[in-house]
Design an enzyme around this catalytic site. Sequence first.
Site, PDB file in Angstrom:
ATOM      1  N   TRP A  87      12.067 -16.392  13.316  1.00  0.00           N
ATOM      2  CA  TRP A  87      13.539 -16.416  13.421  1.00  0.00           C
ATOM      3  C   TRP A  87      14.162 -15.229  12.685  1.00  0.00           C
ATOM      4  O   TRP A  87      15.085 -14.576  13.181  1.00  0.00           O
ATOM      5  CB  TRP A  87      14.028 -17.721  12.785  1.00  0.00           C
ATOM      6  CG  TRP A  87      15.268 -18.319  13.333  1.00  0.00           C
ATOM      7  CD1 TRP A  87      16.462 -17.702  13.557  1.00  0.00           C
ATOM      8  CD2 TRP A  87      15.449 -19.684  13.719  1.00  0.00           C
ATOM      9  NE1 TRP A  87      17.377 -18.608  14.030  1.00  0.00           N
ATOM     10  CE2 TRP A  87      16.785 -19.834  14.147  1.00  0.00           C
ATOM     11  CE3 TRP A  87      14.610 -20.813  13.719  1.00  0.00           C
ATOM     12  CZ2 TRP A  87      17.305 -21.054  14.574  1.00  0.00           C
ATOM     13  CZ3 TRP A  87      15.136 -22.022  14.145  1.00  0.00           C
ATOM     14  CH2 TRP A  87      16.456 -22.136  14.568  1.00  0.00           C
ATOM     15  N   HIS A  90      15.247 -11.597  13.847  1.00  0.00           N
ATOM     16  CA  HIS A  90      16.506 -11.314  14.552  1.00  0.00           C
ATOM     17  C   HIS A  90      17.531 -10.847  13.530  1.00  0.00           C
ATOM     18  O   HIS A  90      18.009 -11.631  12.719  1.00  0.00           O
ATOM     19  CB  HIS A  90      16.956 -12.550  15.325  1.00  0.00           C
ATOM     20  CG  HIS A  90      15.967 -12.919  16.378  1.00  0.00           C
ATOM     21  ND1 HIS A  90      16.097 -12.510  17.684  1.00  0.00           N
ATOM     22  CD2 HIS A  90      14.798 -13.595  16.310  1.00  0.00           C
ATOM     23  CE1 HIS A  90      15.054 -12.924  18.376  1.00  0.00           C
ATOM     24  NE2 HIS A  90      14.241 -13.600  17.567  1.00  0.00           N
ATOM     25  N   GLU A  98      18.367 -19.041   2.690  1.00  0.00           N
ATOM     26  CA  GLU A  98      17.286 -20.031   2.759  1.00  0.00           C
ATOM     27  C   GLU A  98      17.045 -20.690   1.409  1.00  0.00           C
ATOM     28  O   GLU A  98      17.254 -20.074   0.347  1.00  0.00           O
ATOM     29  CB  GLU A  98      16.000 -19.340   3.244  1.00  0.00           C
ATOM     30  CG  GLU A  98      14.901 -20.348   3.588  1.00  0.00           C
ATOM     31  CD  GLU A  98      13.578 -19.703   3.991  1.00  0.00           C
ATOM     32  OE1 GLU A  98      13.542 -18.468   4.194  1.00  0.00           O
ATOM     33  OE2 GLU A  98      12.583 -20.435   4.086  1.00  0.00           O
ATOM     34  N   SER A 100      15.355 -21.705  -1.787  1.00  0.00           N
ATOM     35  CA  SER A 100      14.498 -20.813  -2.564  1.00  0.00           C
ATOM     36  C   SER A 100      13.360 -21.557  -3.249  1.00  0.00           C
ATOM     37  O   SER A 100      13.595 -22.490  -4.027  1.00  0.00           O
ATOM     38  CB  SER A 100      15.343 -20.111  -3.641  1.00  0.00           C
ATOM     39  OG  SER A 100      14.475 -19.467  -4.561  1.00  0.00           O
ATOM     40  N   ASN A 184      26.787 -14.537  15.786  1.00  0.00           N
ATOM     41  CA  ASN A 184      27.888 -14.367  16.742  1.00  0.00           C
ATOM     42  C   ASN A 184      27.372 -14.622  18.168  1.00  0.00           C
ATOM     43  O   ASN A 184      26.161 -14.598  18.413  1.00  0.00           O
ATOM     44  CB  ASN A 184      28.590 -13.007  16.537  1.00  0.00           C
ATOM     45  CG  ASN A 184      27.811 -11.831  17.076  1.00  0.00           C
ATOM     46  OD1 ASN A 184      27.313 -11.858  18.203  1.00  0.00           O
ATOM     47  ND2 ASN A 184      27.694 -10.768  16.276  1.00  0.00           N
ATOM     48  N   ARG A 195      13.925 -16.383  22.751  1.00  0.00           N
ATOM     49  CA  ARG A 195      13.297 -17.564  22.137  1.00  0.00           C
ATOM     50  C   ARG A 195      13.408 -18.832  22.958  1.00  0.00           C
ATOM     51  O   ARG A 195      12.637 -19.759  22.734  1.00  0.00           O
ATOM     52  CB  ARG A 195      13.881 -17.796  20.732  1.00  0.00           C
ATOM     53  CG  ARG A 195      13.688 -16.614  19.777  1.00  0.00           C
ATOM     54  CD  ARG A 195      12.242 -16.215  19.596  1.00  0.00           C
ATOM     55  NE  ARG A 195      12.113 -15.139  18.610  1.00  0.00           N
ATOM     56  CZ  ARG A 195      10.960 -14.646  18.189  1.00  0.00           C
ATOM     57  NH1 ARG A 195       9.819 -15.082  18.675  1.00  0.00           N
ATOM     58  NH2 ARG A 195      10.937 -13.672  17.302  1.00  0.00           N
TER      59      ARG A 195
HETATM   60  C1  LIG Z   1       7.390 -13.489  22.590  1.00  0.00           C
HETATM   61  C2  LIG Z   1       7.545 -12.648  21.349  1.00  0.00           C
HETATM   62  C3  LIG Z   1       6.446 -12.118  20.732  1.00  0.00           C
HETATM   63  C4  LIG Z   1       6.570 -11.334  19.577  1.00  0.00           C
HETATM   64  N1  LIG Z   1       5.455 -10.828  18.980  1.00  0.00           N
HETATM   65  C5  LIG Z   1       5.583 -10.064  17.863  1.00  0.00           C
HETATM   66  C6  LIG Z   1       4.433  -9.506  17.215  1.00  0.00           C
HETATM   67  O1  LIG Z   1       3.301  -9.718  17.624  1.00  0.00           O
HETATM   68  N2  LIG Z   1       4.621  -8.764  16.092  1.00  0.00           N
HETATM   69  C7  LIG Z   1       5.876  -8.496  15.616  1.00  0.00           C
HETATM   70  O2  LIG Z   1       6.004  -7.789  14.600  1.00  0.00           O
HETATM   71  N3  LIG Z   1       6.973  -9.010  16.208  1.00  0.00           N
HETATM   72  C8  LIG Z   1       6.864  -9.777  17.307  1.00  0.00           C
HETATM   73  N4  LIG Z   1       7.980 -10.304  17.889  1.00  0.00           N
HETATM   74  C9  LIG Z   1       9.300 -10.053  17.288  1.00  0.00           C
HETATM   75  C10 LIG Z   1      10.029  -8.927  18.043  1.00  0.00           C
HETATM   76  O3  LIG Z   1       9.335  -7.696  17.912  1.00  0.00           O
HETATM   77  C11 LIG Z   1      11.455  -8.763  17.493  1.00  0.00           C
HETATM   78  O4  LIG Z   1      11.377  -8.417  16.121  1.00  0.00           O
HETATM   79  C12 LIG Z   1      12.296 -10.006  17.627  1.00  0.00           C
HETATM   80  O5  LIG Z   1      12.158 -10.575  18.904  1.00  0.00           O
HETATM   81  C13 LIG Z   1      13.772  -9.672  17.383  1.00  0.00           C
HETATM   82  O6  LIG Z   1      14.231  -8.923  18.485  1.00  0.00           O
HETATM   83  P1  LIG Z   1      15.265  -7.744  18.349  1.00  0.00           P
HETATM   84  O7  LIG Z   1      14.755  -6.659  17.453  1.00  0.00           O
HETATM   85  O8  LIG Z   1      15.644  -7.336  19.753  1.00  0.00           O
HETATM   86  O9  LIG Z   1      16.522  -8.512  17.687  1.00  0.00           O
HETATM   87  P2  LIG Z   1      17.547  -7.965  16.578  1.00  0.00           P
HETATM   88  O10 LIG Z   1      16.828  -7.625  15.333  1.00  0.00           O
HETATM   89  O11 LIG Z   1      18.607  -9.029  16.462  1.00  0.00           O
HETATM   90  O12 LIG Z   1      18.142  -6.662  17.183  1.00  0.00           O
HETATM   91  C14 LIG Z   1      19.051  -6.729  18.312  1.00  0.00           C
HETATM   92  C15 LIG Z   1      19.071  -5.400  19.017  1.00  0.00           C
HETATM   93  O13 LIG Z   1      19.636  -4.419  18.155  1.00  0.00           O
HETATM   94  C16 LIG Z   1      18.977  -3.171  18.371  1.00  0.00           C
HETATM   95  N5  LIG Z   1      18.295  -2.774  17.122  1.00  0.00           N
HETATM   96  C17 LIG Z   1      18.080  -3.537  16.030  1.00  0.00           C
HETATM   97  N6  LIG Z   1      17.470  -2.824  15.050  1.00  0.00           N
HETATM   98  C18 LIG Z   1      17.279  -1.595  15.551  1.00  0.00           C
HETATM   99  C19 LIG Z   1      16.672  -0.431  15.043  1.00  0.00           C
HETATM  100  N7  LIG Z   1      16.114  -0.383  13.831  1.00  0.00           N
HETATM  101  N8  LIG Z   1      16.647   0.655  15.822  1.00  0.00           N
HETATM  102  C20 LIG Z   1      17.190   0.639  17.055  1.00  0.00           C
HETATM  103  N9  LIG Z   1      17.771  -0.438  17.635  1.00  0.00           N
HETATM  104  C21 LIG Z   1      17.813  -1.544  16.882  1.00  0.00           C
HETATM  105  C22 LIG Z   1      17.983  -3.377  19.502  1.00  0.00           C
HETATM  106  O14 LIG Z   1      18.613  -3.100  20.718  1.00  0.00           O
HETATM  107  C23 LIG Z   1      17.700  -4.869  19.411  1.00  0.00           C
HETATM  108  O15 LIG Z   1      17.245  -5.459  20.637  1.00  0.00           O
HETATM  109  C24 LIG Z   1       7.868 -11.083  19.026  1.00  0.00           C
HETATM  110  C25 LIG Z   1       8.986 -11.635  19.664  1.00  0.00           C
HETATM  111  C26 LIG Z   1       8.844 -12.410  20.799  1.00  0.00           C
HETATM  112  C27 LIG Z   1      10.077 -13.004  21.459  1.00  0.00           C
END
Ligand SMILES: Cc1cc2nc3c(=O)[nH]c(=O)nc-3n(C[C@H](O)[C@H](O)[C@H](O)COP(=O)(O)OP(=O)(O)OC[C@H]3O[C@@H](n4cnc5c(N)ncnc54)[C@H](O)[C@@H]3O)c2cc1C
Length: 234
Positions: A87, A90, A98, A100, A184, A195
């Site tokens: 979680w 994201h 959370e 502690s 939001n 998810r």
């Molecule tokens: C099915 C599944 C399997 C997964 N497996 C793994 C795994 O094996 N190992 C692992 O480490 N993680 C894994 N993850 C986690 C995944 O890599 C993401 O960290 C997580 O889904 C959060 O997504 P997000 O970064 O799009 O969301 P958020 O962090 O909420 O970001 C939202 C959006 O903001 C933008 N953004 C955020 N930060 C940046 C940045 N630094 N640079 C540029 N743009 C940015 C992007 O467009 C992003 O989509 C998995 C997730 C899923 C759903």
Amino acid sequence: MKLDAESVTKSRIGVLDKGFLELTDYCADDLSVVNAARVSLHKESEEFSEKDSGLIRFLMREHHGTPFEHGYFRFRVKAPLFVFREWHRHRIGHSYNEWSARYSTITPEFYIPDVVLTQVGKPGQYTFEMADEEVAQTLRKRLEDFYNVAYECYEEALRNGVAKQQARCFLPVGTYSEMIWSVNPRSLMHFLSLRNSDQAQMEIREYAKVAEAFFRDIMPVTAEAFIENNRTSP
Ligand SMILES: Cc1cc2nc3c(=O)[nH]c(=O)nc-3n(C[C@H](O)[C@H](O)[C@H](O)COP(=O)(O)OP(=O)(O)OC[C@H]3O[C@@H](n4cnc5c(N)ncnc54)[C@H](O)[C@@H]3O)c2cc1C
């Protein structure tokens, strides 16, 4: 799940064997989306109309995402640590606080899966099937024994004067924790797209399903447009 507006807050829905997702507060509706978009023409609507539904669908389809950021949903969540670990990945538009384990003693509540899965196939292409009942029973029994030993070690360390922040090394990822999660609407949709999906781990998906039911009740037109838009956040 369909909740009326009166009962929507303070609604605590049980998830997994001991967890829950509770909507404790929200400030969000479909009208605020269209008003955020209309301010660019210096206009405002007082009541939601059919025309507004069209505008929401247009904003969603054309990736005009910012009007969906003016709101929040605040939840209290109880879930196993490994679910929180997924979680907390994201980052954008989410706030977390959370329980502690540095400052308080964690209670012995641990996840025992009701549904036990086996995986078939290769990494990235796994499919999951129900395990035989014998395999499931063995897992549940072994987990119970393991959790008991882990918690005994945790308590012993605390009795010996070890600081909580180090004694917690004994707590397994199946330990239940609690957090406050605010998000939001735009970021909630992104969370739901990832998810509440076949690809997500079953346990976090159970929470995402409940979060989506709250979202649908509070922002029905936006939720419908999100689904029409292939469950993609604008
Ligand atoms: C099915 C599944 C399997 C997964 N497996 C793994 C795994 O094996 N190992 C692992 O480490 N993680 C894994 N993850 C986690 C995944 O890599 C993401 O960290 C997580 O889904 C959060 O997504 P997000 O970064 O799009 O969301 P958020 O962090 O909420 O970001 C939202 C959006 O903001 C933008 N953004 C955020 N930060 C940046 C940045 N630094 N640079 C540029 N743009 C940015 C992007 O467009 C992003 O989509 C998995 C997730 C899923 C759903």
